[in-house]
Enzyme design. Structure first.
Site, PDB file in Angstrom:
ATOM      1  N   HIS A 161       0.746  -1.164   0.103  1.00 44.05           N
ATOM      2  CA  HIS A 161       0.075   0.096   0.032  1.00 44.05           C
ATOM      3  C   HIS A 161       0.702   1.306   0.010  1.00 44.05           C
ATOM      4  CE1 HIS A 161      -3.305   2.345   2.170  1.00 44.05           C
ATOM      5  NE2 HIS A 161      -3.905   1.994   0.980  1.00 44.05           N
ATOM      6  N   LYS A 163       3.199   4.247  -0.830  1.00 44.39           N
ATOM      7  CA  LYS A 163       3.338   5.303  -2.186  1.00 44.39           C
ATOM      8  C   LYS A 163       4.407   6.060  -2.009  1.00 44.39           C
ATOM      9  CE  LYS A 163      -1.806   5.378  -1.375  1.00 44.39           C
ATOM     10  NZ  LYS A 163      -1.856   4.055  -0.770  1.00 44.39           N
ATOM     11  N   ASP A 168      16.201  10.183  -8.711  1.00 44.61           N
ATOM     12  CA  ASP A 168      17.815  10.430  -8.519  1.00 44.61           C
ATOM     13  C   ASP A 168      18.204  10.235  -6.960  1.00 44.61           C
ATOM     14  OD1 ASP A 168      18.063  10.879 -11.067  1.00 44.61           O
ATOM     15  OD2 ASP A 168      17.823  12.816 -10.890  1.00 44.61           O
ATOM     16  N   HIS A 338      -9.639  11.447   1.166  1.00 44.23           N
ATOM     17  CA  HIS A 338      -8.564  10.340   0.793  1.00 44.23           C
ATOM     18  C   HIS A 338      -7.360  10.568   1.805  1.00 44.23           C
ATOM     19  CE1 HIS A 338      -6.221   7.071  -1.075  1.00 44.23           C
ATOM     20  NE2 HIS A 338      -7.427   6.650  -0.731  1.00 44.23           N
ATOM     21  N   LYS A 340      -4.374  11.332   4.650  1.00 40.64           N
ATOM     22  CA  LYS A 340      -3.896  10.476   5.801  1.00 40.64           C
ATOM     23  C   LYS A 340      -3.113  11.502   6.627  1.00 40.64           C
ATOM     24  CE  LYS A 340      -3.964   6.918   2.148  1.00 40.64           C
ATOM     25  NZ  LYS A 340      -5.543   6.776   2.226  1.00 40.64           N
ATOM     26  N   ASP A 345      -0.372  18.108  18.822  1.00 38.74           N
ATOM     27  CA  ASP A 345       0.295  19.106  19.825  1.00 38.74           C
ATOM     28  C   ASP A 345       0.729  20.160  18.725  1.00 38.74           C
ATOM     29  OD1 ASP A 345      -0.813  17.731  21.867  1.00 38.74           O
ATOM     30  OD2 ASP A 345       1.196  17.373  22.956  1.00 38.74           O
TER      31      ASP A 345
HETATM   32  O1  LIG Z   1      -6.152   2.039   0.043  1.00 34.66           O
HETATM   33  P1  LIG Z   1      -6.092   3.512  -0.431  1.00 34.66           P
HETATM   34  O2  LIG Z   1      -6.009   4.619   0.806  1.00 34.66           O
HETATM   35  O3  LIG Z   1      -4.855   3.832  -1.242  1.00 34.66           O
HETATM   36  O4  LIG Z   1      -7.229   3.916  -1.075  1.00 34.66           O
HETATM   37  C1  LIG Z   1      -7.459   3.152  -2.551  1.00 34.66           C
HETATM   38  C2  LIG Z   1      -8.873   3.464  -2.656  1.00 34.66           C
HETATM   39  O5  LIG Z   1      -9.679   2.757  -1.478  1.00 34.66           O
HETATM   40  C3  LIG Z   1      -9.337   3.016  -3.871  1.00 34.66           C
HETATM   41  O6  LIG Z   1     -10.723   2.760  -4.148  1.00 34.66           O
END
Ligand SMILES: O=P(O)(O)OC[C@H](O)CO
Length: 420
Positions: A161, A163, A168, A338, A340, A345
């Site tokens: 999951h 990202k 470079d 979406h 995160k 604090d």
């Molecule tokens: O799993 P995530 O946070 O990358 O979200 C992806 C979405 O659920 C795709 O529908």
């Protein structure tokens, strides 16, 4: 004779399935007590060694808001790469955005840049093979993470999951974005999602590269090293940061531990934006304990535009006890939110791929970055408050008055919440 044969075969299948899914290690079980706060050097010391890579000074982190900011920044960085591009992502779907990334990565591969792309097999099922072929024929190495195989069933639920994009070896990107058209735009309507990503300069980028290597080695058996991947990186700012990873194959509790320790250390405020909010009992206890000691806890979640009704049901089942305990819950209105993001604090910021759910804590491979910098934390608090201006507060009365149908559905999905 045939009954004995069938029984033996079924037993064998049952054993193989059980062995595939067995998880014998103990997980965190006890609440972490409030001790040092996030401003205390003791807290940083502990986070620094317990989560893996230590905190590094000298970084600069810039937030990118929505696809309108995020995609041009990532694509420009790819187009400017001279030696290496390492790109790991969960969602990669066909469409305009997917094509732009494939074109940019292919062009660099043809120009002689070493391009390594790691796509989650499940997250990229909606990607046209033509895009993959295009990149491969251009000279990029594109790998699928944990493709479905008969001998890999126990791992099928453990996706990458993460990202991560590293250019470079010295410019990094992480955050929530997926490579798909829903992330285009600026959250202007329900077809354009709200999300954030981060552009990172400075020594911490070497930890991005190491995080990428972790799964690259698992997928290819090869390590990416040398100055093209790990150059000497001069300071680019004054932010302390580290990137750490979690995976069921090792360090699986890092994300859970990070959230539990940060919440336990809070003394004033917790601002959380969570695309998927399905906390376990320890997290719930920690948030309620924070409220009891006077910490203002604000949780911003997607509203009706969430892309998973099941997650919303499992999530809502827990809101009652949080609301009763003093947690402020808000629902983002314009589109799917979406993000995160955790700000504690107004001092510590955590961003990356990790969702606030059991799947991210226990099942997925994740990578998150914590930043300890007052100015950055204040900036992210401002972003949080801007998002809050597009949200509606959800109250205890609303929760109590939710329809019976919803309560029944909640009870039905709750047993499966670790899988959502
Ligand atoms: O799993 P995530 O946070 O990358 O979200 C992806 C979405 O659920 C795709 O529908």
């Amino acid at each position: 004779m045939s009954i004995i044969l069938v029984t033996s075969l079924l037993t064998l299948v049952a054993i193989v399935v059980a062995m595939n899914f067995a998880t014998p290690e103990k997980k965190l079980e006890r609440r972490i007590e409030h001790g040092s706060t996030v401003r205390d050097p003791q807290f940083r010391r502990e986070m620094s060694v317990m989560l893996g890579p230590g905190l590094l000074p000298g970084n600069h982190v810039r937030d990118l808001q929505n696809g309108d900011d995020i995609f041009p920044a990532m694509l420009d960085a790819i187009r400017a790469a001279e030696r290496s591009i390492n790109f790991e992502t969960y969602i990669y779907w066909s469409g305009d955005v997917g094509r732009q990334f494939a074109d940019a990565l292919s062009e660099r591969a043809r120009a002689g840049v070493q391009v390594s792309v790691l796509l989650d097999w499940l997250g990229s099922v909606k990607m046209d093979d033509a895009l993959l072929r295009q990149m491969t024929e251009a000279g990029a190495q594109v790998e699928k993470y944990r493709p479905l195989k008969w001998y890999n069933l126990g791992r099928i639920n453990n996706r990458t999951h993460r990202k991560i994009l590293v250019i470079d070896g010295k410019l990094g990107f992480t955050g929530g974005v997926g490579i798909a058209d829903q992330w285009n735009g600026h959250a202007q309507d329900a077809d354009h999602w709200r999300d954030m990503h981060f552009r990172v300069d400075g020594p911490v980028v070497a930890q991005f590269q190491a995080a990428f290597n972790d799964n690259w080695i698992k997928s290819t058996g090869k390590v990416l090293n040398g100055p093209g991947h790990f150059p000497s990186i001069p300071p680019a700012g004054d932010m302390d940061a580290h990137m750490f990873i979690a995976s069921p194959a090792g360090g699986s509790e890092s994300m859970h531990l990070m959230y539990l320790m940060s919440i336990a250390a809070s003394a004033e405020s917790i601002d959380l934006e969570a695309a998927y909010f399905v906390p376990d009992a320890l997290i719930l206890q920690a948030l309620l304990a924070a409220c009891r000691r006077g910490v203002r806890v604000r949780v911003l979640l997607p509203g009706r535009h969430i892309d998973s009704a099941t997650v919303r049901l499992a999530s809502r089942a827990h809101w009652g006890e949080l609301l009763r305990g003093g947690v402020e819950v808000y629902e983002y209105q314009p589109t799917m939110m979406h993000n995160k993001l955790l700000v504690v604090d107004r001092t510590m910021v955590s961003v990356g791929s990790t969702n606030f759910d059991v799947r991210s804590f226990r099942l997925n491979d994740e990578a998150s970055m914590n930043v300890y910098d007052r100015a950055f934390a204040l900036r992210m608090t401002a972003v949080f408050e801007d998002d809050l201006a597009h949200a509606v507060r959800y109250t205890w009365d609303m929760w109590r008055a939710r329809p019976l149908r919803e309560k029944v559905l909640e009870a039905l999905v709750l047993p499966f919440k670790s899988q959502l």
